[in-house]
Design an enzyme around this catalytic site. Structure first.
Site, PDB file in Angstrom:
ATOM      1  N   GLU A   3      12.217  -6.867  -3.684  1.00 23.70           N
ATOM      2  CA  GLU A   3      11.318  -6.566  -2.063  1.00 23.70           C
ATOM      3  C   GLU A   3      10.722  -7.598  -1.649  1.00 23.70           C
ATOM      4  OE1 GLU A   3       9.744  -2.271  -3.203  1.00 23.70           O
ATOM      5  OE2 GLU A   3       8.539  -3.097  -4.057  1.00 23.70           O
ATOM      6  N   GLY A  10       4.072  -1.417  -5.003  1.00 24.04           N
ATOM      7  CA  GLY A  10       4.409  -2.766  -4.782  1.00 24.04           C
ATOM      8  C   GLY A  10       5.327  -2.900  -5.986  1.00 24.04           C
ATOM      9  N   ASN A  59      18.026   0.328 -13.249  1.00 29.35           N
ATOM     10  CA  ASN A  59      18.141   1.608 -13.817  1.00 29.35           C
ATOM     11  C   ASN A  59      19.411   1.873 -13.998  1.00 29.35           C
ATOM     12  OD1 ASN A  59      18.189   2.093 -11.107  1.00 29.35           O
ATOM     13  ND2 ASN A  59      16.266   3.170 -10.952  1.00 29.35           N
ATOM     14  N   VAL A  90       1.139  -1.202   0.131  1.00 23.36           N
ATOM     15  CA  VAL A  90      -0.429   0.343   0.151  1.00 23.36           C
ATOM     16  C   VAL A  90       1.138   1.001  -0.422  1.00 23.36           C
ATOM     17  CG1 VAL A  90      -1.452   1.550   1.440  1.00 23.36           C
ATOM     18  CG2 VAL A  90      -1.706  -1.155   1.514  1.00 23.36           C
ATOM     19  N   ALA A  97       7.129   4.249 -10.576  1.00 28.17           N
ATOM     20  CA  ALA A  97       6.010   3.305 -11.304  1.00 28.17           C
ATOM     21  C   ALA A  97       6.464   2.609 -12.369  1.00 28.17           C
ATOM     22  CB  ALA A  97       4.566   2.835 -11.168  1.00 28.17           C
ATOM     23  N   ALA A  98       7.934   3.738 -12.974  1.00 35.58           N
ATOM     24  CA  ALA A  98       8.261   4.368 -14.797  1.00 35.58           C
ATOM     25  C   ALA A  98       8.782   2.870 -14.867  1.00 35.58           C
ATOM     26  CB  ALA A  98       8.684   5.669 -14.790  1.00 35.58           C
ATOM     27  N   GLY A  99       9.845   2.557 -14.229  1.00 37.78           N
ATOM     28  CA  GLY A  99      10.714   1.794 -14.438  1.00 37.78           C
ATOM     29  C   GLY A  99       9.645   0.503 -13.896  1.00 37.78           C
ATOM     30  N   ASP A 100       8.426   0.080 -13.489  1.00 39.56           N
ATOM     31  CA  ASP A 100       7.571  -0.573 -13.461  1.00 39.56           C
ATOM     32  C   ASP A 100       6.680  -1.041 -14.444  1.00 39.56           C
ATOM     33  OD1 ASP A 100       8.630  -1.396 -10.735  1.00 39.56           O
ATOM     34  OD2 ASP A 100       7.460  -0.537  -9.840  1.00 39.56           O
ATOM     35  N   GLY A 102       6.391  -6.055  -7.538  1.00 39.17           N
ATOM     36  CA  GLY A 102       5.314  -6.834  -8.040  1.00 39.17           C
ATOM     37  C   GLY A 102       4.546  -6.015  -8.493  1.00 39.17           C
TER      38      GLY A 102
HETATM   39  P1  ATP Z   1      11.153   4.538 -10.872  1.00 39.38           P
HETATM   40  O1  ATP Z   1      11.480   4.344  -9.668  1.00 39.38           O
HETATM   41  O2  ATP Z   1      11.034   5.949 -10.695  1.00 39.38           O
HETATM   42  O3  ATP Z   1       9.708   3.895 -11.306  1.00 39.38           O
HETATM   43  P2  ATP Z   1      12.929   4.330 -12.279  1.00 39.38           P
HETATM   44  O4  ATP Z   1      14.226   4.482 -12.402  1.00 39.38           O
HETATM   45  O5  ATP Z   1      12.840   1.901 -12.629  1.00 39.38           O
HETATM   46  O6  ATP Z   1      12.139   4.114 -12.228  1.00 39.38           O
HETATM   47  P3  ATP Z   1      13.377   5.229 -14.776  1.00 39.38           P
HETATM   48  O7  ATP Z   1      14.781   4.639 -15.929  1.00 39.38           O
HETATM   49  O8  ATP Z   1      13.553   6.102 -14.615  1.00 39.38           O
HETATM   50  O9  ATP Z   1      13.470   3.362 -14.017  1.00 39.38           O
HETATM   51  O10 ATP Z   1      12.677   5.263 -16.157  1.00 39.38           O
HETATM   52  C1  ATP Z   1      11.871   3.205 -16.688  1.00 39.38           C
HETATM   53  C2  ATP Z   1      11.941   4.333 -18.535  1.00 39.38           C
HETATM   54  O11 ATP Z   1      10.376   4.865 -18.020  1.00 39.38           O
HETATM   55  C3  ATP Z   1      12.513   4.637 -18.987  1.00 39.38           C
HETATM   56  O12 ATP Z   1      13.264   3.655 -19.607  1.00 39.38           O
HETATM   57  C4  ATP Z   1      11.750   5.729 -20.027  1.00 39.38           C
HETATM   58  O13 ATP Z   1      11.310   4.853 -21.050  1.00 39.38           O
HETATM   59  C5  ATP Z   1      10.643   5.990 -19.223  1.00 39.38           C
HETATM   60  N1  ATP Z   1      10.654   6.960 -18.459  1.00 39.38           N
HETATM   61  C6  ATP Z   1      11.509   7.493 -17.010  1.00 39.38           C
HETATM   62  N2  ATP Z   1      11.230   9.125 -16.756  1.00 39.38           N
HETATM   63  C7  ATP Z   1      10.812   9.414 -17.694  1.00 39.38           C
HETATM   64  C8  ATP Z   1      10.312  10.987 -18.318  1.00 39.38           C
HETATM   65  N3  ATP Z   1      11.093  11.884 -17.312  1.00 39.38           N
HETATM   66  N4  ATP Z   1      10.166  11.326 -19.789  1.00 39.38           N
HETATM   67  C9  ATP Z   1       9.495  10.398 -19.928  1.00 39.38           C
HETATM   68  N5  ATP Z   1      10.041   8.975 -20.365  1.00 39.38           N
HETATM   69  C10 ATP Z   1      10.486   9.243 -18.965  1.00 39.38           C
HETATM   70  O1  RIB Z   2       8.347   1.178  -7.833  1.00 39.49           O
HETATM   71  C1  RIB Z   2       7.710   1.336  -7.514  1.00 39.49           C
HETATM   72  C2  RIB Z   2       7.259   1.220  -5.731  1.00 39.49           C
HETATM   73  O2  RIB Z   2       8.485   1.036  -5.167  1.00 39.49           O
HETATM   74  C3  RIB Z   2       6.049   1.452  -5.426  1.00 39.49           C
HETATM   75  O3  RIB Z   2       4.846   1.221  -5.763  1.00 39.49           O
HETATM   76  C4  RIB Z   2       5.936   1.287  -3.781  1.00 39.49           C
HETATM   77  O4  RIB Z   2       5.578   0.567  -3.547  1.00 39.49           O
HETATM   78  C5  RIB Z   2       7.808   0.720  -3.247  1.00 39.49           C
HETATM   79  O5  RIB Z   2       7.426  -0.796  -3.109  1.00 39.49           O
END
Ligand code: ATP
Ligand code: RIB
Length: 307
Positions: free
Chosen positions: A143, A42, A187, A14, A252-255, A44
């Site tokens: 996690e 989360g 990342n 949560v 959640a960009a990375g997720d 996952g």
């Molecule tokens: P987070 O932890 O914030 O979820 P992360 O650090 O795991 O993210 P990032 O490398 O920041 O992962 O982002 C994952 C993908 O999201 C990038 O490869 C890109 O495609 C997209 N992305 C992230 N930030 C941006 C941005 N500012 N503009 C456009 N695309 C983005």
């Molecule tokens: O990657 C984003 C996630 O990291 C968030 O939803 C939070 O729960 C943390 O685990």
């Protein structure tokens, strides 16, 4: 194209969000304009929701508390057509929690309380053995205990299923886990933590790729935020650029990237670059919205924007 079968093994949290103008300095008190908000999160769960919304046939193996804090998240899993047969319940630990602060510039800090996630063990994973055997891809993050990930990957490898590790959050990892991994998606920070190579340019990325190749991993992706995604195989390597958008919250960009990538990737990896492009597109929508799961787009939303 038939839908990819994906098993995600990972955490459910949560997420407790606070919006701030800027991060406070140590010892400083700041006022905020809005009370804390709760969202599903989360790593996952976010990746499972992303894979489900982006039309992979998704199974999620996770553990939540019996107090019911995750009930609203489980409803969202069902809405994303995720198989919830392997959502297990801890008798003693609460559902995981994440405390997230987001600034006006879209930067975040996250503190995670593992709770029930940290009780997911190898025996729990065995319940999902059939789903893993029948999958195209098995995906895990950090996690949950390493023991659970290794068990999932061992089952996968025994049945020719491709394993994908998102080594997030950054911690040191045993070589035993890396040797069970086919594709790794860190990342920049996570890549540096594992390889010890500081990433300043593409040559550093190539060196990082070599570091993982030497540990038996055949495909390396490094997500680079607004720059996009670097990938390396034995045959080719380059950056697939991100889309230029105004990011308001990158949580959640990375997720989203991982869920989208795995929903699009062919089992023989023949469309690697296309899958990365699709994942860049999906995550560019996530960064323009607030929250973790709340911000993850559907397949229709991605294609309406980009295809
Ligand atoms: P987070 O932890 O914030 O979820 P992360 O650090 O795991 O993210 P990032 O490398 O920041 O992962 O982002 C994952 C993908 O999201 C990038 O490869 C890109 O495609 C997209 N992305 C992230 N930030 C941006 C941005 N500012 N503009 C456009 N695309 C983005
Ligand atoms: O990657 C984003 C996630 O990291 C968030 O939803 C939070 O729960 C943390 O685990």
């Amino acid at each position: 194209m038939s839908k990819n079968k994906v098993v995600i093994v990972g955490s459910t949290n949560v997420d407790k969000f606070i919006n701030v103008e800027r991060f406070p300095k140590p010892g400083e008190t700041l006022h905020i304009d809005q009370a804390q908000q709760e969202f599903g999160g989360g790593k996952g769960a976010n990746q499972a929701i992303a894979a489900g919304r982006l039309e992979a046939e998704t199974t999620f193996i996770t553990k939540v508390g019996k107090e019911g804090n995750a009930d609203f998240i489980i409803d969202d899993f069902k809405e994303a057509s995720i198989n919830t047969d392997y959502i297990l319940t801890s008798e003693n630990e609460e559902t995981g929690q994440a405390f997230i602060t987001v600034t006006d510039e879209g930067q975040n800090t996250i503190l995670v309380y593992g709770g029930a996630n940290m009780t997911l063990n190898a025996e729990d994973v065995n319940h999902g053995e059939q789903a893993i055997r029948e999958a195209d891809f098995v995906v895990a993050q950090l996690e949950i205990p390493i023991e659970a990930i290794e068990q999932a990957f061992k089952i996968a490898k025994a049945h020719g299923v491709t394993t994908i590790l998102n080594p997030a959050p950054a911690i040191d990892l045993p070589d035993s886990l890396l040797s069970l991994t086919d594709i790794i998606i860190p990342n920049e920070t996570e890549a540096e933590r594992l390889s010890g190579i500081s990433i300043k340019n593409e040559a550093d990325m190539q060196q990082t790729g070599d570091y993982f190749f030497e540990r038996g991993i055949s495909t390396v992706l490094i997500t680079l935020g607004e720059q996009g995604t670097y990938f390396a195989t034995q045959h080719e390597s380059h950056i697939v650029p991100a889309y230029q958008v105004k990011a308001i919250d990158t949580t959640a960009a990375g997720d989203t990237f991982i869920g989208a990538f795995v929903s699009r990737l062919e089992r023989d990896l023949s469309n690697l670059e296309d899958a990365i492009r699709f994942a860049n597109q999906a995550s560019s929508l996530t960064v323009q919205r607030k929250g973790a799961q709340a911000s993850i787009p559907t397949y229709k939303e991605v294609t309406a924007q980009y295809q």
